[in-house]
Write a protein that holds these residues in place. Structure first.
Motif, PDB file in Angstrom:
ATOM      1  N   SER A 135       0.681  -1.304  -0.035  1.00  0.00           N
ATOM      2  CA  SER A 135      -0.055   0.065  -0.022  1.00  0.00           C
ATOM      3  C   SER A 135       0.803   1.404  -0.054  1.00  0.00           C
ATOM      4  CB  SER A 135      -1.008   0.001   1.224  1.00  0.00           C
ATOM      5  OG  SER A 135      -0.189   0.044   2.693  1.00  0.00           O
ATOM      6  N   ASP A 190      -1.058  -5.354   3.549  1.00  0.00           N
ATOM      7  CA  ASP A 190       0.344  -5.014   3.958  1.00  0.00           C
ATOM      8  C   ASP A 190       0.829  -5.232   5.574  1.00  0.00           C
ATOM      9  OD1 ASP A 190       2.529  -2.841   4.227  1.00  0.00           O
ATOM     10  OD2 ASP A 190       1.688  -1.924   2.699  1.00  0.00           O
ATOM     11  N   THR A 191       1.865  -4.852   5.947  1.00  0.00           N
ATOM     12  CA  THR A 191       2.150  -4.882   7.174  1.00  0.00           C
ATOM     13  C   THR A 191       2.121  -3.430   7.951  1.00  0.00           C
ATOM     14  OG1 THR A 191       4.509  -4.318   6.766  1.00  0.00           O
ATOM     15  CG2 THR A 191       4.167  -6.686   6.565  1.00  0.00           C
ATOM     16  N   ARG A 192       1.835  -2.425   7.327  1.00  0.00           N
ATOM     17  CA  ARG A 192       1.523  -1.031   7.962  1.00  0.00           C
ATOM     18  C   ARG A 192       0.347  -0.710   7.956  1.00  0.00           C
ATOM     19  NH1 ARG A 192       5.505   3.633   5.670  1.00  0.00           N
ATOM     20  NH2 ARG A 192       4.379   4.846   6.990  1.00  0.00           N
ATOM     21  N   GLU A 193      -0.349  -0.651   9.520  1.00  0.00           N
ATOM     22  CA  GLU A 193      -1.535  -0.355   9.761  1.00  0.00           C
ATOM     23  C   GLU A 193      -2.272   0.894   9.198  1.00  0.00           C
ATOM     24  OE1 GLU A 193      -3.228  -2.098  13.282  1.00  0.00           O
ATOM     25  OE2 GLU A 193      -1.841  -3.663  13.432  1.00  0.00           O
ATOM     26  N   ASP A 194      -1.065   1.821   9.441  1.00  0.00           N
ATOM     27  CA  ASP A 194      -1.511   3.402   9.069  1.00  0.00           C
ATOM     28  C   ASP A 194      -1.847   3.470   7.550  1.00  0.00           C
ATOM     29  OD1 ASP A 194       1.355   2.736   8.654  1.00  0.00           O
ATOM     30  OD2 ASP A 194       1.959   4.691   8.387  1.00  0.00           O
ATOM     31  N   ARG A 195      -0.958   2.670   6.641  1.00  0.00           N
ATOM     32  CA  ARG A 195      -1.193   2.700   5.366  1.00  0.00           C
ATOM     33  C   ARG A 195      -2.708   1.957   4.851  1.00  0.00           C
ATOM     34  NH1 ARG A 195       3.461   3.745   1.781  1.00  0.00           N
ATOM     35  NH2 ARG A 195       4.133   5.804   2.718  1.00  0.00           N
ATOM     36  N   LEU A 196      -2.952   1.006   5.826  1.00  0.00           N
ATOM     37  CA  LEU A 196      -4.106   0.269   5.286  1.00  0.00           C
ATOM     38  C   LEU A 196      -5.345   1.185   5.824  1.00  0.00           C
ATOM     39  CD1 LEU A 196      -3.038  -3.336   6.510  1.00  0.00           C
ATOM     40  CD2 LEU A 196      -3.319  -2.688   4.283  1.00  0.00           C
ATOM     41  N   ALA A 197      -5.142   1.901   6.862  1.00  0.00           N
ATOM     42  CA  ALA A 197      -6.317   2.653   7.165  1.00  0.00           C
ATOM     43  C   ALA A 197      -6.467   3.619   6.044  1.00  0.00           C
ATOM     44  CB  ALA A 197      -6.078   3.476   8.800  1.00  0.00           C
ATOM     45  N   GLU A 257     -11.674  -3.902   2.215  1.00  0.00           N
ATOM     46  CA  GLU A 257     -11.176  -4.554   3.614  1.00  0.00           C
ATOM     47  C   GLU A 257      -9.701  -4.558   3.103  1.00  0.00           C
ATOM     48  OE1 GLU A 257     -12.744  -8.718   3.875  1.00  0.00           O
ATOM     49  OE2 GLU A 257     -13.965  -8.435   2.375  1.00  0.00           O
ATOM     50  N   ILE A 258      -9.253  -4.832   4.699  1.00  0.00           N
ATOM     51  CA  ILE A 258      -7.766  -4.785   4.677  1.00  0.00           C
ATOM     52  C   ILE A 258      -7.326  -6.224   5.182  1.00  0.00           C
ATOM     53  CG2 ILE A 258      -7.721  -2.403   5.298  1.00  0.00           C
ATOM     54  CD1 ILE A 258      -7.319  -3.031   7.980  1.00  0.00           C
ATOM     55  N   ILE A 305      -3.924  -8.056   7.086  1.00  0.00           N
ATOM     56  CA  ILE A 305      -2.372  -7.683   7.667  1.00  0.00           C
ATOM     57  C   ILE A 305      -1.590  -8.857   6.856  1.00  0.00           C
ATOM     58  CG2 ILE A 305      -0.936  -7.791   9.830  1.00  0.00           C
ATOM     59  CD1 ILE A 305      -3.021  -5.438   9.428  1.00  0.00           C
TER      60      ILE A 305
END
Length: 336
Positions: free
Chosen positions: A167, A189-196, A206-207, A209
């Protein structure tokens, strides 16, 4: 003119150079905005495999026409964006219309000096009026066209369940154009900020992890049917190979990423699914036009994507700042 030169990995200098002289069939463009790409950060870090220093970077460009050939439809002062892929027009790929895969391609800012400067000369066919698009937004058209091209390669439609892995900016561009086609989009992705960000700003459905349980979770969510299209935008060999695990029967797998390593996959699994693997390189003129259409329709959140701005004169300092993950840069733009 002023130009920002990467003298060697980790060192940028603002220098004075002669203004370029327009050749036959070329347009002299006064650069106004330069998008900073992951490629530029790789050059700055010394990680680009096909580059010679010193180099003026910059291939995400917008500006105004300074001088055009006699008889050109372009007028002095007209706002334009630049298609940075300088194709030969003669090779087999070009004759087939695949100018993005030209055998002799030169990309501004990589194979030759780019647009982190006040002026640049390029062939007239590479200069396109921005229309109603603001110049600062037009500097983002190129990276968005990369995603648009990958989505086109995958032939996405509203009936498709799509997984986009990665992302970063290129993955985000793929999300935008997958959603524009009505697809159901999951982002991994591993980055939750980018997924948000992908959900809140880009409309991802949807996301996922990218941890050890990603496959089992994806299988559960899709009732064991996996994804019709997988698009990789990670730029990393391991997740590119992992992407094969998420393919439905009859699925398409699009590699927006490119790495130097070999990529392997289980042939029996790929074969029994009768899956299709696509490379996606650069973008074509119709992809750029699609970006402009979606921008004009208000479907590209340009203000949210453009997280950082600065002046060309401050580029040496800003590159060091923006390259840090904690800076949170999605798309940074230098004003010239």
């Amino acid at each position: 003119m002023k130009a920002l030169v990467c003298d060697e990995p980790g060192r940028l200098s603002l220098v004075s150079r002669p203004e370029p002289v327009r050749g036959e069939g070329e347009v002299l463009v006064r650069i106004r905005n330069v998008g900073v790409c992951g490629t530029d950060f790789h050059i700055f870090a010394g990680k680009h495999p096909f580059l010679e220093y010193p180099r003026v970077m910059g291939h995400e460009l917008s500006g105004t026409v300074e001088e055009a050939p006699v008889g050109s439809s372009l007028e002095k002062g007209e706002p334009v964006y630049i298609v940075p892929y300088l194709s030969c027009g003669n090779c087999q790929a070009c004759r087939k219309g695949l100018t993005n895969a030209c055998r002799n391609i030169r990309v501004l800012g990589v194979h030759c000096d780019g647009g982190m400067a006040e002026y640049v000369c390029v062939p007239e066919r590479n200069v396109v009026p921005t229309g109603s698009i603001a110049l600062e937004d037009a500097a983002m058209i190129e990276f968005l066209a990369i995603g648009a091209h990958g989505v086109k390669r995958g032939n996405l439609g509203a009936q498709d369940r799509v997984l986009i892995t990665g992302s970063g900016p290129i993955g985000m561009s793929a999300i935008i154009f997958a959603k524009a086609r009505g697809a159901h989009v999951t982002v991994m992705d591993t980055r939750e900020d980018r997924l948000a960000f992908a959900v809140e700003q880009l409309g991802a459905d949807e996301i996922l992890i990218a941890g050890d349980q990603a496959e089992s979770e994806a299988e559960r969510r899709t009732d064991g049917e996996w994804y019709d299209v997988v698009i990789d935008a990670t730029g990393n060999a391991a997740p590119m190979q992992r992407g094969f695990n998420f393919l439905n029967h009859g699925a398409r797998y699009v590699l927006l990423s490119v790495v130097r390593q070999d990529i392997t996959f289980a042939d029996p699994e790929f074969h029994k699914r009768e899956a299709t693997l696509f490379a996606s390189r650069n973008a074509q003129p119709d992809d750029f036009a699609e970006v402009v259409r979606q921008m004009e329709a208000g479907r590209v959140p340009t203000r949210a994507l453009n997280t950082h701005r600065g002046r060309l004169e401050d580029g040496a300092r800003l590159f060091s700042e923006w390259s840090r993950p904690e800076a949170g840069a999605i798309k940074a733009i230098l004003e010239v």
